[in-house]
Design a protein around this motif. Structure first.
Motif, PDB file in Angstrom:
ATOM      1  N   ASN A 166       0.853  -1.272  -0.038  1.00 55.10           N
ATOM      2  CA  ASN A 166       0.029   0.049   0.169  1.00 55.10           C
ATOM      3  C   ASN A 166       0.764   1.240  -0.025  1.00 55.10           C
ATOM      4  O   ASN A 166       0.196   2.313   0.101  1.00 55.10           O
ATOM      5  N   VAL A 167       2.168   1.056  -0.466  1.00 52.03           N
ATOM      6  CA  VAL A 167       2.805   2.425  -0.759  1.00 52.03           C
ATOM      7  C   VAL A 167       2.556   2.621  -2.096  1.00 52.03           C
ATOM      8  O   VAL A 167       3.143   1.936  -2.894  1.00 52.03           O
ATOM      9  N   PRO A 168       1.888   3.619  -2.422  1.00 52.00           N
ATOM     10  CA  PRO A 168       1.413   4.078  -3.712  1.00 52.00           C
ATOM     11  C   PRO A 168       2.739   4.551  -4.659  1.00 52.00           C
ATOM     12  O   PRO A 168       3.685   5.160  -4.299  1.00 52.00           O
ATOM     13  N   ILE A 169       2.568   4.184  -6.115  1.00 53.68           N
ATOM     14  CA  ILE A 169       3.378   4.351  -7.126  1.00 53.68           C
ATOM     15  C   ILE A 169       2.473   5.458  -7.962  1.00 53.68           C
ATOM     16  O   ILE A 169       1.430   4.912  -8.609  1.00 53.68           O
ATOM     17  N   GLU A 170       2.797   6.565  -8.316  1.00 52.93           N
ATOM     18  CA  GLU A 170       2.100   7.340  -9.241  1.00 52.93           C
ATOM     19  C   GLU A 170       2.851   7.562 -10.493  1.00 52.93           C
ATOM     20  O   GLU A 170       3.859   7.849 -10.491  1.00 52.93           O
ATOM     21  N   LEU A 171       1.864   7.498 -11.589  1.00 57.36           N
ATOM     22  CA  LEU A 171       2.499   7.585 -13.054  1.00 57.36           C
ATOM     23  C   LEU A 171       1.815   8.648 -13.749  1.00 57.36           C
ATOM     24  O   LEU A 171       0.497   8.405 -13.758  1.00 57.36           O
ATOM     25  N   GLY A 205      -9.597  12.503 -12.936  1.00 55.22           N
ATOM     26  CA  GLY A 205      -8.503  12.169 -13.778  1.00 55.22           C
ATOM     27  C   GLY A 205      -7.426  11.311 -13.098  1.00 55.22           C
ATOM     28  O   GLY A 205      -6.263  11.014 -13.950  1.00 55.22           O
ATOM     29  N   VAL A 206      -7.886  10.461 -12.058  1.00 56.67           N
ATOM     30  CA  VAL A 206      -6.712   9.310 -11.680  1.00 56.67           C
ATOM     31  C   VAL A 206      -7.475   8.168 -11.769  1.00 56.67           C
ATOM     32  O   VAL A 206      -8.757   7.886 -11.182  1.00 56.67           O
ATOM     33  N   ALA A 207      -6.797   7.090 -12.312  1.00 57.91           N
ATOM     34  CA  ALA A 207      -7.079   5.768 -11.984  1.00 57.91           C
ATOM     35  C   ALA A 207      -6.539   5.196 -10.996  1.00 57.91           C
ATOM     36  O   ALA A 207      -5.323   5.179 -11.125  1.00 57.91           O
ATOM     37  N   GLU A 208      -7.138   4.491 -10.003  1.00 57.50           N
ATOM     38  CA  GLU A 208      -6.342   3.758  -8.934  1.00 57.50           C
ATOM     39  C   GLU A 208      -6.580   2.279  -9.090  1.00 57.50           C
ATOM     40  O   GLU A 208      -7.520   1.811  -9.140  1.00 57.50           O
ATOM     41  N   ILE A 209      -5.301   1.635  -9.170  1.00 59.14           N
ATOM     42  CA  ILE A 209      -5.200   0.147  -9.153  1.00 59.14           C
ATOM     43  C   ILE A 209      -4.712  -0.418  -7.919  1.00 59.14           C
ATOM     44  O   ILE A 209      -3.687   0.237  -7.516  1.00 59.14           O
ATOM     45  N   TYR A 210      -5.298  -1.733  -7.295  1.00 57.31           N
ATOM     46  CA  TYR A 210      -4.750  -2.107  -6.288  1.00 57.31           C
ATOM     47  C   TYR A 210      -4.537  -3.689  -6.519  1.00 57.31           C
ATOM     48  O   TYR A 210      -5.220  -4.429  -7.253  1.00 57.31           O
ATOM     49  N   VAL A 214      -6.715   0.819   2.409  1.00 61.49           N
ATOM     50  CA  VAL A 214      -6.597   2.263   1.669  1.00 61.49           C
ATOM     51  C   VAL A 214      -8.136   2.264   1.121  1.00 61.49           C
ATOM     52  O   VAL A 214      -8.818   3.341   1.422  1.00 61.49           O
ATOM     53  N   ALA A 215      -8.523   1.434   0.511  1.00 57.70           N
ATOM     54  CA  ALA A 215      -9.750   1.484  -0.416  1.00 57.70           C
ATOM     55  C   ALA A 215     -10.857   1.792   0.606  1.00 57.70           C
ATOM     56  O   ALA A 215     -11.778   2.413   0.183  1.00 57.70           O
ATOM     57  N   SER A 216     -11.240   1.167   1.569  1.00 55.00           N
ATOM     58  CA  SER A 216     -12.167   0.891   2.572  1.00 55.00           C
ATOM     59  C   SER A 216     -12.351   2.243   2.930  1.00 55.00           C
ATOM     60  O   SER A 216     -13.682   2.570   3.699  1.00 55.00           O
ATOM     61  N   LYS A 217     -11.312   3.064   3.193  1.00 61.20           N
ATOM     62  CA  LYS A 217     -11.537   4.506   3.810  1.00 61.20           C
ATOM     63  C   LYS A 217     -11.969   5.361   2.780  1.00 61.20           C
ATOM     64  O   LYS A 217     -12.524   6.516   2.987  1.00 61.20           O
ATOM     65  N   LYS A 218     -12.066   5.163   1.513  1.00 64.14           N
ATOM     66  CA  LYS A 218     -12.473   6.087   0.455  1.00 64.14           C
ATOM     67  C   LYS A 218     -13.922   5.886  -0.107  1.00 64.14           C
ATOM     68  O   LYS A 218     -14.431   6.680  -0.826  1.00 64.14           O
ATOM     69  N   VAL A 219     -14.271   4.720  -0.088  1.00 59.46           N
ATOM     70  CA  VAL A 219     -15.573   4.338  -0.466  1.00 59.46           C
ATOM     71  C   VAL A 219     -16.623   4.512   0.508  1.00 59.46           C
ATOM     72  O   VAL A 219     -16.527   4.122   1.592  1.00 59.46           O
ATOM     73  N   GLY A 220     -17.579   5.543   0.165  1.00 65.85           N
ATOM     74  CA  GLY A 220     -18.864   5.692   0.956  1.00 65.85           C
ATOM     75  C   GLY A 220     -19.930   4.616   1.280  1.00 65.85           C
ATOM     76  O   GLY A 220     -19.663   3.766   0.456  1.00 65.85           O
TER      77      GLY A 220
END
Length: 391
Positions: free
Chosen positions: A77-82, A179-184, A228-234
């Motif tokens: 869960n250390v994000p990599i941004e491209l 504008g961002v696609a998050e991939i897990y 990470v995702a569980s904290k973002k989705v309402g």
């Protein structure tokens, strides 16, 4: 009903082929089992901007968002941004997109018939499709565009493999940037595949694919337990759906006067399962083969379809399948280890220079060219392990 070309399925690939064929003056009928084009839809709806431009499809009111960045979360869960700072892909409203292609096909002269489910195909002096209400639809050529569970593929003996990625997705409230696609990546939630999150207008599409296990249970676990995702989705969920993605090249795509396109043909990206651009491209190739065959009177011209698809996507398919084989066997430890390479400046430069949303083979080949130095840096035992995955 008797026609030149009968297309089973009014999705993007079927309607795009129908438009091209009807514009050439052929009698075309598109039959769709549902009462509305585009419904039900279970799709993340991401398509490369350059790919649509290549096909001559101009963005319309069906565009919900533009993607410029990717954010990858490995199991650590250390994000990599491209990002390259430009629009790479569009997030689309599949219902509106599909209907725009259906409207274009009808405008070109194709007949669109709804509520007509095809259940079988008979072969006498030509293919004849049978429907649930005992209609018999005869055509000189049949194009199966009826999705991953294609009746046309099964009844024509074109299905080679029954392997699928099983998916679940919701549209929900989510704390997510435009504008961002998050991939897990995490085998505890999406074994053999990945999970995703992307903004689609006012909602977010959050989904998961898995090679094994129950996708609904895995997805429920992802939404409630992922750090990470569980904290973002309402908590507000607007829609839910499940579906499958066929294994790439899991079907033969032509037999006699029957051709397959899109998901029905297993024409998807091996790594991501995306199929809109490839399906549309192959639908165009199929239409060109049909036009050549019917106008010349030489039905053997239909065999050129397979050759055209492999010429355009053969390397993409074969290279992608090998890399997918590697990822399928990786543990979370492996995924974490390999993700560190994306933090290397030289590797990131290679990725950003060679990335093409619709054509992955260029990037894969560029990274394989760097493999000797990468393998040297990871040690001989681990290098031999990864080499085994690819052989």
């Amino acid at each position: 009903m008797e026609t030149d070309v009968l297309i089973v399925g009014a999705g993007p690939a079927g309607c795009f082929a129908g438009k091209i064929l009807a514009a050439r003056g052929l009698r075309v009928a598109i039959v769709e089992e549902h009462s509305e084009v585009g419904k039900p839809a279970c799709c993340t709806g991401i398509v490369g901007a350059s790919g649509l431009g290549e096909l001559g499809i101009k963005p319309g009111k069906w565009v919900l968002g533009k993607l410029r960045r990717a954010k990858i979360y490995p199991p650590s869960n250390v994000p990599i941004e491209l990002t390259r700072g430009k629009v790479e892909a569009l997030v689309i409203d599949r219902v509106k997109f599909d209907r725009s292609l259906a409207d274009a096909a009808v405008k070109a002269g194709a007949d669109l018939v709804l509520n007509k489910r095809c259940v079988d195909i008979a072969f006498n002096d030509g293919p004849m499709v049978k429907t649930q209400d005992v209609d018999k639809l005869k055509a000189r050529v049949v194009i199966g565009a009826d999705g991953p569970l294609s009746v046309v593929a099964r009844k024509s003996g074109l299905l080679v493999s029954n392997e699928y990625i099983k998916c679940a997705q919701v549209e929900a409230e989510a704390d997510l940037d435009n504008g961002v696609a998050e991939i897990y990546l995490d085998n505890n939630f999406s074994p053999g595949f990945f999970s995703w999150m992307v903004k689609a207008g006012r909602v977010a599409r959050v989904g998961l694919g898995a090679k094994s296990g129950n996708p609904t249970r895995l997805f429920k676990k992802f939404l409630s337990e992922h750090p990470v995702a569980s904290k973002k989705v309402g908590k507000t969920i607007f829609s839910r759906c499940t579906g499958v993605i066929p294994k790439c090249m899991s079907r033969k795509i032509q037999k006699g006067a029957v051709l397959l396109v899109g998901d029905a043909a297993g024409q998807v990206k091996p790594l991501t399962g995306g199929g809109i651009y490839i399906g549309l491209s192959c639908a165009k190739l199929a239409a060109e083969a049909v036009i050549n065959a019917l106008e010349s009177g030489r039905m053997e011209e239909l065999e050129c379809y397979q050759e055209a698809v492999m010429k355009k996507f053969g390397t993409e398919f074969s290279v992608g399948i090998q890399i997918k084989k590697l990822f399928d066997q990786m543990s979370n430890e492996d995924l974490n280890f390999l993700s560190t390479f994306l933090m290397d400046e030289e590797v990131r430069e290679t990725v950003l220079k060679n990335f093409d949303f619709d054509h992955h083979e260029k990037l894969i080949i560029a990274l394989v060219a760097k493999a000797p130095e990468l393998l040297k840096s990871i040690g001989i035992r681990r290098a031999l392990k990864y080499f085994k995955f690819l052989t």
